[in-house]
Design an enzyme around this catalytic site. Structure first.
Site, PDB file in Angstrom:
ATOM      1  N   LYS A 194      -8.164  -7.146   4.915  1.00  0.00           N
ATOM      2  CA  LYS A 194      -9.125  -6.567   6.402  1.00  0.00           C
ATOM      3  C   LYS A 194     -10.126  -7.770   6.543  1.00  0.00           C
ATOM      4  CE  LYS A 194      -5.747  -4.309   6.323  1.00  0.00           C
ATOM      5  NZ  LYS A 194      -6.070  -2.755   5.240  1.00  0.00           N
ATOM      6  N   ARG A 251      -1.896 -17.343 -14.004  1.00  0.00           N
ATOM      7  CA  ARG A 251      -2.072 -16.224 -13.649  1.00  0.00           C
ATOM      8  C   ARG A 251      -3.661 -15.699 -14.568  1.00  0.00           C
ATOM      9  NH1 ARG A 251       0.358 -13.125 -17.909  1.00  0.00           N
ATOM     10  NH2 ARG A 251       2.139 -14.152 -18.067  1.00  0.00           N
ATOM     11  N   TYR A 281      -5.968   6.708   2.447  1.00  0.00           N
ATOM     12  CA  TYR A 281      -4.585   5.735   3.556  1.00  0.00           C
ATOM     13  C   TYR A 281      -3.879   5.933   3.314  1.00  0.00           C
ATOM     14  CZ  TYR A 281      -2.635   1.305   4.000  1.00  0.00           C
ATOM     15  OH  TYR A 281      -2.174  -0.552   4.293  1.00  0.00           O
ATOM     16  N   ASP A 322     -13.417   2.639  -2.112  1.00  0.00           N
ATOM     17  CA  ASP A 322     -12.041   1.939  -1.513  1.00  0.00           C
ATOM     18  C   ASP A 322     -13.548   1.515   0.308  1.00  0.00           C
ATOM     19  OD1 ASP A 322     -10.876   0.478   0.958  1.00  0.00           O
ATOM     20  OD2 ASP A 322      -9.307   1.625   0.563  1.00  0.00           O
TER      21      ASP A 322
HETATM   22  C1  LIG Z   1      -5.121  -2.301   4.479  1.00  0.00           C
HETATM   23  C2  LIG Z   1      -5.930  -0.610   3.364  1.00  0.00           C
HETATM   24  C3  LIG Z   1      -5.883  -0.944   2.466  1.00  0.00           C
HETATM   25  C4  LIG Z   1      -4.266  -1.093   1.843  1.00  0.00           C
HETATM   26  O1  LIG Z   1      -4.635  -2.686   1.568  1.00  0.00           O
HETATM   27  P1  LIG Z   1      -3.482  -3.988   1.775  1.00  0.00           P
HETATM   28  O2  LIG Z   1      -3.728  -4.887   1.802  1.00  0.00           O
HETATM   29  O3  LIG Z   1      -2.977  -3.805   2.644  1.00  0.00           O
HETATM   30  O4  LIG Z   1      -2.767  -3.733   0.772  1.00  0.00           O
HETATM   31  C5  LIG Z   1      -6.315   0.714   1.372  1.00  0.00           C
HETATM   32  N1  LIG Z   1      -6.988   1.376   1.870  1.00  0.00           N
HETATM   33  C6  LIG Z   1      -7.834   0.703   3.448  1.00  0.00           C
HETATM   34  C7  LIG Z   1      -8.879   1.322   3.764  1.00  0.00           C
HETATM   35  C8  LIG Z   1      -7.191  -0.405   4.427  1.00  0.00           C
HETATM   36  O5  LIG Z   1      -7.259  -0.227   5.303  1.00  0.00           O
END
Ligand SMILES: *Cc1c(COP(=O)(O)O)cnc(C)c1O
Length: 377
Positions: free
Chosen positions: A200, A51, A103, A175
């Site tokens: 992603k 962890r 998001y 982000d």
């Molecule tokens: C998918 C996404 C998230 C969230 O991420 P997870 O891995 O699904 O928890 C946050 N910001 C953006 C722009 C995303 O496309």
């Protein structure tokens, strides 16, 4: 003990030592939850308990930090866990600004989970710098950016917002999931924290969920390390390994996804049944001039949103007719995906009902365009 030990003991001993004299080319996966102390009580490479640290996660964190031009990286079990970690740096009474088309799960996290913690927030159009300035309050502690935003692909002038944060003395976070570190590095504009959903483009094959934070600030990194290790939403060894593997091909994938997306956006923009195409690489995009200065090179990513002529049913019907674009949520994988975003975001979504969000894959562009031709017929 010279005698041969009992079966049960041998079964443990013969299988628990590390394999030496191996020089693997692919990194082994370290499933060990705990690590042996040295005789003086110290630990090798700060490896105590998984962890706290794990070799596969360490490798991912170092790679992600370096690729974002940062110093300290943190890998979480999801993008949302990474976002939650940033929110956990705030205290009762703090205020934050978030983009009006952030998001949707971030909006829900703040409203449904954080609402009892005494954290105030306001939505603002991050593309309107005057509006951002005016929305700052004395207790504003964080300005959250998402550029490009999901799903409207709005481009925030990161440098301009960072200037506002510096005057206010508050944290800035971007982000950067959609742009990827291949195309945009917010730390170059002195942002405090860069965040990624590594589910992603980092992973790139729609088979792993993860989140990443990167910073250059040492004191902030200590806070984030404490939150990560004590809250415990850490990236597991196998998942770290998958994302590390994804990183190796990220630049190649993103280049192809971007060139495919640009050509598809050009095609869709001219099609009579398409009302609007939102893609930062198009001259028609309202913040194209900001994209030009903010992106690293000639590519603008693999994500497109299109507004189909008509309403929700026309849009959904087009997405159902496509054969090479799977109707599914998520993005950034090698396969093309499409989604009617309003259906996913639920009743309080502000997304136009005729919007389809496209994650362009690495298939051949002629086949992708032909698929859209038949679907729009
Ligand atoms: C998918 C996404 C998230 C969230 O991420 P997870 O891995 O699904 O928890 C946050 N910001 C953006 C722009 C995303 O496309």
């Amino acid at each position: 003990m010279s005698e041969k030990k009992h079966f049960e003991t041998r079964a443990i001993e013969l299988t628990d030592t590390s394999i030496s004299n191996a020089n693997p080319v692919s990194t082994p996966i370290y499933l060990s939850s705990t690590y042996k102390r040295n005789e003086d009580g110290s630990y090798t490479n700060d490896l105590i308990y998984s962890r706290h640290n794990n070799p596969n996660r360490d490798q991912l964190e170092k790679a992600a930090a370096d690729l974002e031009n940062g110093t300290f990286g943190f890998a979480f079990s999801s993008g949302m866990a990474a976002i939650s970690a940033v929110l956990q740096t705030l205290k009762n009474g703090d205020h934050l600004l978030i983009p009006d088309d952030v998001y949707y799960a971030v909006r829900k996290l703040l409203a449904d989970v954080c609402s009892g913690w005494g954290i105030e927030f306001d939505f603002v159009d991050m593309t309107n710098i005057e509006a951002v300035k005016n929305a700052v309050k004395p207790n504003t502690a964080l300005i959250w950016m998402e550029s490009p935003s999901n799903p409207l692909l709005k481009i925030t002038d990161i440098q301009a917002v960072v200037e506002i944060c510096k005057i206010q003395g508050c944290l800035s976070c971007v982000d950067n999931t959609w742009a990827t570190p291949v195309l945009q590095n917010p730390l170059n504009f002195e942002v405090d924290i860069v965040m990624h959903s590594s589910s992603k483009y980092f992973g790139g094959h729609s088979d792993v969920i993860g989140g990443i934070l990167v910073t250059n600030k040492e004191s902030l990194s200590e806070k984030l390390k404490a939150i990560q290790s004590l809250s415990g939403a850490v990236q597991a060894p196998f998942d770290s390994w998958l994302i590390n593997r994804g990183i190796k091909t990220m630049a190649l994938r993103v280049e192809r996804q971007s060139s495919n997306a640009f050509l598809l956006a050009k095609f869709l923009e001219k099609h009579p049944k398409v009302h609007t195409v939102l893609y930062p690489g198009l001259e028609s995009h309202p913040q194209h001039h900001i994209a030009l200065k903010q992106y690293n090179g000639i590519h603008y990513g693999g994500m497109i949103s299109v507004l189909i002529d008509g309403g929700a049913s026309e849009a959904i019907s087009v997405s159902n007719k496509l054969e090479l674009f799977t109707t599914a949520t998520s993005l950034g994988g090698v396969e093309s995906l499409i989604e009617h975003r309003k259906s996913v975001e639920g009743p309080d979504s502000h997304t136009p009902e005729n919007l389809l969000r496209i994650s362009v894959g690495i298939e051949h562009i002629e086949d992708l365009i032909n698929d859209w031709k038949q679907a729009l017929e």
